[in-house]
Design a protein around this motif. Structure first.
Motif, PDB file in Angstrom:
ATOM      1  N   SER A  31      45.771  50.190  29.374  1.00 14.22           N
ATOM      2  CA  SER A  31      45.980  49.141  30.382  1.00 14.22           C
ATOM      3  C   SER A  31      47.298  49.387  31.098  1.00 14.22           C
ATOM      4  O   SER A  31      48.300  49.715  30.456  1.00 14.22           O
ATOM      5  CB  SER A  31      46.044  47.761  29.710  1.00 14.22           C
ATOM      6  N   PHE A  32      47.275  49.224  32.427  1.00 10.52           N
ATOM      7  CA  PHE A  32      48.469  49.447  33.243  1.00 10.52           C
ATOM      8  C   PHE A  32      48.842  48.152  33.947  1.00 10.52           C
ATOM      9  O   PHE A  32      48.018  47.576  34.659  1.00 10.52           O
ATOM     10  CB  PHE A  32      48.199  50.492  34.331  1.00 10.52           C
ATOM     11  N   ASP A  33      50.081  47.712  33.759  1.00 12.43           N
ATOM     12  CA  ASP A  33      50.565  46.553  34.513  1.00 12.43           C
ATOM     13  C   ASP A  33      52.081  46.659  34.604  1.00 12.43           C
ATOM     14  O   ASP A  33      52.702  47.450  33.886  1.00 12.43           O
ATOM     15  CB  ASP A  33      50.139  45.237  33.835  1.00 12.43           C
ATOM     16  N   THR A  34      52.660  45.828  35.461  1.00  7.74           N
ATOM     17  CA  THR A  34      54.117  45.845  35.603  1.00  7.74           C
ATOM     18  C   THR A  34      54.793  45.065  34.479  1.00  7.74           C
ATOM     19  O   THR A  34      56.011  45.081  34.358  1.00  7.74           O
ATOM     20  CB  THR A  34      54.530  45.223  36.949  1.00  7.74           C
ATOM     21  N   LEU A  43      36.635  52.952  34.862  1.00  4.76           N
ATOM     22  CA  LEU A  43      37.829  52.475  35.556  1.00  4.76           C
ATOM     23  C   LEU A  43      37.624  51.021  35.960  1.00  4.76           C
ATOM     24  O   LEU A  43      36.744  50.708  36.768  1.00  4.76           O
ATOM     25  CB  LEU A  43      38.048  53.346  36.798  1.00  4.76           C
ATOM     26  N   PHE A  44      38.444  50.132  35.381  1.00  2.00           N
ATOM     27  CA  PHE A  44      38.412  48.711  35.742  1.00  2.00           C
ATOM     28  C   PHE A  44      39.583  48.457  36.680  1.00  2.00           C
ATOM     29  O   PHE A  44      40.744  48.622  36.286  1.00  2.00           O
ATOM     30  CB  PHE A  44      38.527  47.861  34.472  1.00  2.00           C
ATOM     31  N   LEU A  45      39.290  48.070  37.925  1.00  2.00           N
ATOM     32  CA  LEU A  45      40.341  47.875  38.928  1.00  2.00           C
ATOM     33  C   LEU A  45      40.461  46.397  39.302  1.00  2.00           C
ATOM     34  O   LEU A  45      39.508  45.811  39.822  1.00  2.00           O
ATOM     35  CB  LEU A  45      40.018  48.674  40.196  1.00  2.00           C
ATOM     36  N   ASP A  46      41.609  45.824  39.006  1.00  2.00           N
ATOM     37  CA  ASP A  46      41.881  44.437  39.399  1.00  2.00           C
ATOM     38  C   ASP A  46      43.397  44.301  39.447  1.00  2.00           C
ATOM     39  O   ASP A  46      43.999  43.687  38.582  1.00  2.00           O
ATOM     40  CB  ASP A  46      41.272  43.472  38.377  1.00  2.00           C
ATOM     41  N   SER A  47      44.001  44.910  40.481  1.00  2.00           N
ATOM     42  CA  SER A  47      45.454  44.975  40.507  1.00  2.00           C
ATOM     43  C   SER A  47      45.976  44.331  41.782  1.00  2.00           C
ATOM     44  O   SER A  47      45.601  43.191  42.084  1.00  2.00           O
ATOM     45  CB  SER A  47      45.891  46.436  40.384  1.00  2.00           C
ATOM     46  N   TYR A  48      46.810  45.043  42.511  1.00  2.00           N
ATOM     47  CA  TYR A  48      47.309  44.516  43.773  1.00  2.00           C
ATOM     48  C   TYR A  48      46.232  44.800  44.826  1.00  2.00           C
ATOM     49  O   TYR A  48      45.975  45.950  45.157  1.00  2.00           O
ATOM     50  CB  TYR A  48      48.622  45.209  44.137  1.00  2.00           C
ATOM     51  N   TYR A  77      42.792  38.746  29.945  1.00  2.68           N
ATOM     52  CA  TYR A  77      41.421  38.205  29.889  1.00  2.68           C
ATOM     53  C   TYR A  77      40.403  39.345  29.980  1.00  2.68           C
ATOM     54  O   TYR A  77      39.526  39.483  29.125  1.00  2.68           O
ATOM     55  CB  TYR A  77      41.218  37.207  31.032  1.00  2.68           C
ATOM     56  N   SER A  78      40.537  40.190  31.001  1.00  3.18           N
ATOM     57  CA  SER A  78      39.607  41.325  31.125  1.00  3.18           C
ATOM     58  C   SER A  78      39.761  42.277  29.948  1.00  3.18           C
ATOM     59  O   SER A  78      38.774  42.877  29.490  1.00  3.18           O
ATOM     60  CB  SER A  78      39.832  42.059  32.445  1.00  3.18           C
ATOM     61  N   THR A  79      40.974  42.386  29.422  1.00  2.00           N
ATOM     62  CA  THR A  79      41.221  43.287  28.282  1.00  2.00           C
ATOM     63  C   THR A  79      40.319  42.913  27.103  1.00  2.00           C
ATOM     64  O   THR A  79      39.834  43.793  26.379  1.00  2.00           O
ATOM     65  CB  THR A  79      42.705  43.196  27.850  1.00  2.00           C
TER      66      THR A  79
HETATM   67  C1  LIG Z   1      44.621  39.673  39.438  1.00  2.79           C
HETATM   68  S1  LIG Z   1      45.740  40.118  38.178  1.00  2.79           S
HETATM   69  C2  LIG Z   1      44.702  40.880  36.953  1.00  2.79           C
HETATM   70  C3  LIG Z   1      43.786  39.882  36.282  1.00  2.79           C
HETATM   71  C4  LIG Z   1      43.147  40.366  34.999  1.00  2.79           C
HETATM   72  N1  LIG Z   1      42.343  41.561  35.200  1.00  2.79           N
HETATM   73  C5  LIG Z   1      42.299  39.271  34.379  1.00  2.79           C
HETATM   74  O1  LIG Z   1      41.147  39.471  34.059  1.00  2.79           O
HETATM   75  O2  LIG Z   1      42.822  38.174  34.194  1.00  2.79           O
HETATM   76  C6  LIG Z   1      46.571  41.445  38.947  1.00  2.79           C
HETATM   77  C7  LIG Z   1      47.605  42.142  38.082  1.00  2.79           C
HETATM   78  O3  LIG Z   1      48.015  43.332  38.782  1.00  2.79           O
HETATM   79  C8  LIG Z   1      49.343  43.609  38.414  1.00  2.79           C
HETATM   80  N2  LIG Z   1      49.931  44.540  39.393  1.00  2.79           N
HETATM   81  C9  LIG Z   1      50.181  44.297  40.705  1.00  2.79           C
HETATM   82  N3  LIG Z   1      50.739  45.380  41.266  1.00  2.79           N
HETATM   83  C10 LIG Z   1      50.797  46.348  40.316  1.00  2.79           C
HETATM   84  C11 LIG Z   1      51.278  47.683  40.292  1.00  2.79           C
HETATM   85  N4  LIG Z   1      51.815  48.254  41.388  1.00  2.79           N
HETATM   86  N5  LIG Z   1      51.195  48.388  39.138  1.00  2.79           N
HETATM   87  C12 LIG Z   1      50.680  47.814  38.026  1.00  2.79           C
HETATM   88  N6  LIG Z   1      50.215  46.544  37.992  1.00  2.79           N
HETATM   89  C13 LIG Z   1      50.281  45.806  39.112  1.00  2.79           C
HETATM   90  C14 LIG Z   1      49.999  42.223  38.391  1.00  2.79           C
HETATM   91  O4  LIG Z   1      51.181  42.237  37.612  1.00  2.79           O
HETATM   92  C15 LIG Z   1      48.895  41.351  37.793  1.00  2.79           C
HETATM   93  O5  LIG Z   1      49.064  41.197  36.406  1.00  2.79           O
END
Ligand SMILES: C[S@@+](CC[C@H](N)C(=O)[O-])C[C@H]1O[C@@H](n2cnc3c(N)ncnc32)[C@H](O)[C@@H]1O
Length: 255
Positions: A80-83, A125-130, A61-63
């Motif tokens: 973009s960085f995610d697991t 830098l867009f931060l929305d991760s863990y 979504y943010s992307t």
């Molecule tokens: C709240 S969601 C992001 C929501 C997104 N920005 C949106 O607009 O919908 C958090 C994301 O962080 C990822 N995440 C959590 N820990 C992470 C890590 N150590 N490395 C990379 N991504 C991680 C999760 O897999 C998840 O997809």
């Protein structure tokens, strides 16, 4: 800041409307509020960053907002960085990439260094991760020092989310941490920001923190956009908990 964003809404509203239509159409399961994503789009349009990092996209979504802004700027790259690869399953993101997007799958703590080696550090830098104390500390101790001397625009999601404390422990005790206070990760970052001489323009549109500013912003925004703020999938639609700030602002003087 409201006056600043008023100018940006005036300048970039057409592209912003298109980005929002796309985000709605693709139903990308977003976890963000409308205003904060609009401000993110506008900051990128205005600053024209060369390299944006998104930590993390989830379903993308943010992307969509980040890539739409870069596409409209006709410049800039997004990593973009995610697991896992949510954006890879999102048709709207695929439609926008135009060679501007790279997805890096894995724990950000393991993957960021090779990207720095390859492409340098981001200027947005867009931060929305863990969201946790540990992650906030990691940003401060590991990520932010890499940006030394570079003016970097940052948006950190979920800081003023009244219904959320931390990914380690969702429950928020509102009798101890009332809704105007930051969450666990936000407290770590805000404490660091207060003592950082090189950070500037700390701002939030969060309704729980600055209700009058939020109201003022929405009135201004509706007068330009000609519609009402539409929805949020998970949070109360008007929470908009992102904390915006800039790092290494002194480098502006030498840019
Ligand atoms: C709240 S969601 C992001 C929501 C997104 N920005 C949106 O607009 O919908 C958090 C994301 O962080 C990822 N995440 C959590 N820990 C992470 C890590 N150590 N490395 C990379 N991504 C991680 C999760 O897999 C998840 O997809």
């Amino acid at each position: 800041m409201v006056d600043h964003f008023s100018e940006l809404y005036g300048a970039y509203s057409d592209g912003l409307r298109a980005a929002k239509r796309l985000a709605m159409r693709c139903n990308s399961k977003g976890l963000s509020g409308d205003i904060e994503m609009e401000l993110t789009y506008l900051r990128i349009r205005h600053q024209k960053p060369e390299l944006v990092w998104e930590i993390s996209p989830n379903w993308g979504y943010s992307t969509i907002f980040l890539l739409s802004a870069l596409k409209d700027n006709k410049a800039g790259q997004l990593i973009s960085f995610d697991t896992w690869d949510g954006p890879g399953q999102n048709d709207c993101v695929q439609q926008l990439t135009q060679g501007r997007h790279q997805m890096v799958v894995g724990d950000i703590k393991d993957t960021y260094a090779s990207q720095v080696d390859l492409q340098g550090v981001p200027d947005y830098l867009f931060l929305d991760s863990y969201h946790s104390h540990g992650f906030g500390t990691w940003y401060i101790q590991t990520l932010f020092p890499l940006f030394q001397g570079k003016h970097v625009f940052v948006g950190l999601h979920d800081v003023y989310n009244p219904g959320f404390w931390s990914d380690d422990n969702f429950e928020r005790d509102l009798t101890i941490y009332p809704e105007w206070m930051p969450n666990e990760e936000g407290m770590v970052i805000l404490d660091w920001l207060v003592y950082n001489d090189h950070a500037c323009h700390v701002f939030t549109a969060a309704k729980s923190r600055w209700p009058d500013t939020y109201k003022h912003l929405v009135t201004m925004r509706n007068s330009v956009m000609g519609d009402d703020v539409e929805r949020d999938y998970v949070l109360p639609y008007d929470a908009n908990p992102t904390l915006f700030f800039e790092l290494n602002c002194q480098s502006m003087l030498t840019d």
